[in-house]
Scaffold this motif. Sequence first.
Motif, mmCIF file in Angstrom:
data_model
loop_
_atom_site.group_PDB
_atom_site.id
_atom_site.type_symbol
_atom_site.label_atom_id
_atom_site.label_comp_id
_atom_site.label_asym_id
_atom_site.label_seq_id
_atom_site.Cartn_x
_atom_site.Cartn_y
_atom_site.Cartn_z
ATOM 1 N N ARG A 60 0.819 -1.211 0.000
ATOM 2 C CA ARG A 60 0.000 0.000 0.000
ATOM 3 C C ARG A 60 0.853 1.262 0.000
ATOM 4 O O ARG A 60 1.904 1.310 0.639
ATOM 5 C CB ARG A 60 -0.928 0.032 1.226
ATOM 6 C CG ARG A 60 -1.931 -1.106 1.226
ATOM 7 C CD ARG A 60 -2.796 -1.119 2.484
ATOM 8 N NE ARG A 60 -3.739 -2.233 2.414
ATOM 9 C CZ ARG A 60 -4.910 -2.188 1.810
ATOM 10 N NH1 ARG A 60 -5.303 -1.053 1.253
ATOM 11 N NH2 ARG A 60 -5.692 -3.236 1.768
ATOM 12 N N VAL A 61 0.372 2.264 -0.732
ATOM 13 C CA VAL A 61 0.944 3.601 -0.649
ATOM 14 C C VAL A 61 0.405 4.227 0.635
ATOM 15 O O VAL A 61 -0.785 4.143 0.926
ATOM 16 C CB VAL A 61 0.513 4.455 -1.858
ATOM 17 C CG1 VAL A 61 1.032 5.884 -1.716
ATOM 18 C CG2 VAL A 61 1.007 3.846 -3.154
ATOM 19 N N ILE A 62 1.282 4.851 1.407
ATOM 20 C CA ILE A 62 0.864 5.464 2.661
ATOM 21 C C ILE A 62 1.022 6.977 2.566
ATOM 22 O O ILE A 62 2.095 7.495 2.264
ATOM 23 C CB ILE A 62 1.671 4.905 3.850
ATOM 24 C CG1 ILE A 62 1.381 3.408 4.003
ATOM 25 C CG2 ILE A 62 1.326 5.655 5.139
ATOM 26 C CD1 ILE A 62 2.145 2.724 5.104
ATOM 27 N N PHE A 74 -3.055 11.179 11.349
ATOM 28 C CA PHE A 74 -3.816 10.221 10.556
ATOM 29 C C PHE A 74 -2.946 9.773 9.391
ATOM 30 O O PHE A 74 -1.896 10.370 9.133
ATOM 31 C CB PHE A 74 -5.106 10.868 10.006
ATOM 32 C CG PHE A 74 -6.162 9.890 9.559
ATOM 33 C CD1 PHE A 74 -6.816 9.086 10.471
ATOM 34 C CD2 PHE A 74 -6.522 9.792 8.224
ATOM 35 C CE1 PHE A 74 -7.802 8.190 10.068
ATOM 36 C CE2 PHE A 74 -7.502 8.905 7.805
ATOM 37 C CZ PHE A 74 -8.142 8.110 8.732
ATOM 38 N N PHE A 75 -3.360 8.723 8.716
ATOM 39 C CA PHE A 75 -2.752 8.376 7.434
ATOM 40 C C PHE A 75 -3.743 7.554 6.626
ATOM 41 O O PHE A 75 -4.665 6.944 7.165
ATOM 42 C CB PHE A 75 -1.422 7.620 7.601
ATOM 43 C CG PHE A 75 -1.525 6.271 8.270
ATOM 44 C CD1 PHE A 75 -1.809 5.120 7.533
ATOM 45 C CD2 PHE A 75 -1.321 6.144 9.639
ATOM 46 C CE1 PHE A 75 -1.894 3.875 8.137
ATOM 47 C CE2 PHE A 75 -1.402 4.903 10.261
ATOM 48 C CZ PHE A 75 -1.687 3.769 9.508
ATOM 49 N N VAL A 76 -3.571 7.602 5.324
ATOM 50 C CA VAL A 76 -4.381 6.813 4.411
ATOM 51 C C VAL A 76 -3.472 5.814 3.721
ATOM 52 O O VAL A 76 -2.406 6.179 3.215
ATOM 53 C CB VAL A 76 -5.075 7.725 3.365
ATOM 54 C CG1 VAL A 76 -5.684 6.900 2.243
ATOM 55 C CG2 VAL A 76 -6.144 8.576 4.033
ATOM 56 N N ALA A 77 -3.852 4.545 3.734
ATOM 57 C CA ALA A 77 -3.063 3.495 3.091
ATOM 58 C C ALA A 77 -3.867 2.921 1.930
ATOM 59 O O ALA A 77 -4.885 2.263 2.142
ATOM 60 C CB ALA A 77 -2.718 2.393 4.097
ATOM 61 N N ARG A 78 -3.401 3.190 0.716
ATOM 62 C CA ARG A 78 -4.139 2.811 -0.490
ATOM 63 C C ARG A 78 -3.381 1.720 -1.244
ATOM 64 O O ARG A 78 -2.199 1.864 -1.528
ATOM 65 C CB ARG A 78 -4.282 4.055 -1.375
ATOM 66 C CG ARG A 78 -5.486 4.097 -2.326
ATOM 67 C CD ARG A 78 -5.428 3.119 -3.450
ATOM 68 N NE ARG A 78 -6.490 3.366 -4.422
ATOM 69 C CZ ARG A 78 -6.760 2.538 -5.407
ATOM 70 N NH1 ARG A 78 -6.074 1.412 -5.577
ATOM 71 N NH2 ARG A 78 -7.733 2.825 -6.267
ATOM 72 N N SER A 79 -4.065 0.623 -1.546
ATOM 73 C CA SER A 79 -3.419 -0.468 -2.268
ATOM 74 C C SER A 79 -3.004 0.002 -3.654
ATOM 75 O O SER A 79 -3.732 0.743 -4.312
ATOM 76 C CB SER A 79 -4.353 -1.669 -2.392
ATOM 77 O OG SER A 79 -5.487 -1.342 -3.172
ATOM 78 N N TYR A 80 -1.814 -0.397 -4.102
ATOM 79 C CA TYR A 80 -1.382 -0.021 -5.447
ATOM 80 C C TYR A 80 -1.617 -1.148 -6.443
ATOM 81 O O TYR A 80 -1.235 -1.052 -7.598
ATOM 82 C CB TYR A 80 0.080 0.439 -5.466
ATOM 83 C CG TYR A 80 1.092 -0.510 -4.861
ATOM 84 C CD1 TYR A 80 1.532 -1.638 -5.543
ATOM 85 C CD2 TYR A 80 1.636 -0.252 -3.615
ATOM 86 C CE1 TYR A 80 2.461 -2.492 -5.000
ATOM 87 C CE2 TYR A 80 2.587 -1.101 -3.058
ATOM 88 C CZ TYR A 80 2.995 -2.217 -3.751
ATOM 89 O OH TYR A 80 3.922 -3.061 -3.203
ATOM 90 N N SER A 81 -2.275 -2.199 -5.989
ATOM 91 C CA SER A 81 -2.665 -3.287 -6.876
ATOM 92 C C SER A 81 -4.182 -3.289 -7.032
ATOM 93 O O SER A 81 -4.917 -3.078 -6.065
ATOM 94 C CB SER A 81 -2.217 -4.635 -6.310
ATOM 95 O OG SER A 81 -2.851 -5.706 -6.989
ATOM 96 N N ASP A 82 -4.658 -3.503 -8.240
ATOM 97 C CA ASP A 82 -6.095 -3.549 -8.492
ATOM 98 C C ASP A 82 -6.761 -4.762 -7.848
ATOM 99 O O ASP A 82 -7.987 -4.830 -7.755
ATOM 100 C CB ASP A 82 -6.377 -3.576 -9.996
ATOM 101 C CG ASP A 82 -6.008 -2.272 -10.671
ATOM 102 O OD1 ASP A 82 -6.002 -1.233 -9.986
ATOM 103 O OD2 ASP A 82 -5.710 -2.291 -11.884
ATOM 104 N N TYR A 83 -5.948 -5.711 -7.417
ATOM 105 C CA TYR A 83 -6.501 -6.972 -6.909
ATOM 106 C C TYR A 83 -6.568 -7.026 -5.380
ATOM 107 O O TYR A 83 -7.113 -7.967 -4.820
ATOM 108 C CB TYR A 83 -5.667 -8.146 -7.419
ATOM 109 C CG TYR A 83 -5.556 -8.161 -8.926
ATOM 110 C CD1 TYR A 83 -6.629 -8.552 -9.720
ATOM 111 C CD2 TYR A 83 -4.385 -7.753 -9.573
ATOM 112 C CE1 TYR A 83 -6.544 -8.543 -11.109
ATOM 113 C CE2 TYR A 83 -4.287 -7.756 -10.961
ATOM 114 C CZ TYR A 83 -5.369 -8.143 -11.714
ATOM 115 O OH TYR A 83 -5.287 -8.134 -13.086
#
Length: 217
Positions: A60-62, A74-83
């Motif tokens: 994940r991108v943080i 705070f932080f947002v953790a976004r997956s960098y894979s579509d799966y």
Amino acid sequence: YVDKDVHVKLPTEFIALSKCSKYEPQYSFVIRYLNERGIDDEIIKEFNIGYAHEGKYRGRVILPSYDEFGDVNFFVARSYSDYTRPKYLNPDAEKQYIVFNHNKINFDATIYLVEGVFDHLVTPNSIALLGKVMSFKIKELLIENAKADIVILLDDDAYNDAINLYKELDFGELNGRVKICKPPYGHDSSSIYQKLGKKGIIKLLKNSRRLEMEDMY
């Protein structure tokens, strides 16, 4: 409304992209994902964007957030894979007490209210609502500190939510200083930036306007 202190720490596995070697595991995947969204090295450094090489937030991108004192809130953790699901995995914190990157707000200039963190990264002097509604904390902050205009810039599919926010702010202490900006169909500021860069964002923001009464109902 009673304020509360929010205590959040970045994951111990967090690596800031601006400080790590390009040979680190996953580095190339994270950079490719960000670059595809138009996020360059300048933005990466400015917002201390990183990733987790292992653990709960691996893959994940943080995107960290800092309060007015420069401490993580705070932080947002976004997956960098579509799966990978869920796409977003955030810390257990009450968002109504958080102002995302409070330390970067210039209250003397126009402030833009956007939905998500990626919108925030590319929209100057913006506050990410982390959704479509405004917390008491953000509303109070704007009423007490904002010296210029407030522009509501939500995603195209959230125009009714944007109008509700407009009415909530403009019918109160900020009367006369609230504007609205509607992105083109199917877009938000993040996708505009991805396709057209800074020039696209500037052009979008120039469309900010006051609403007539008949526009609100």
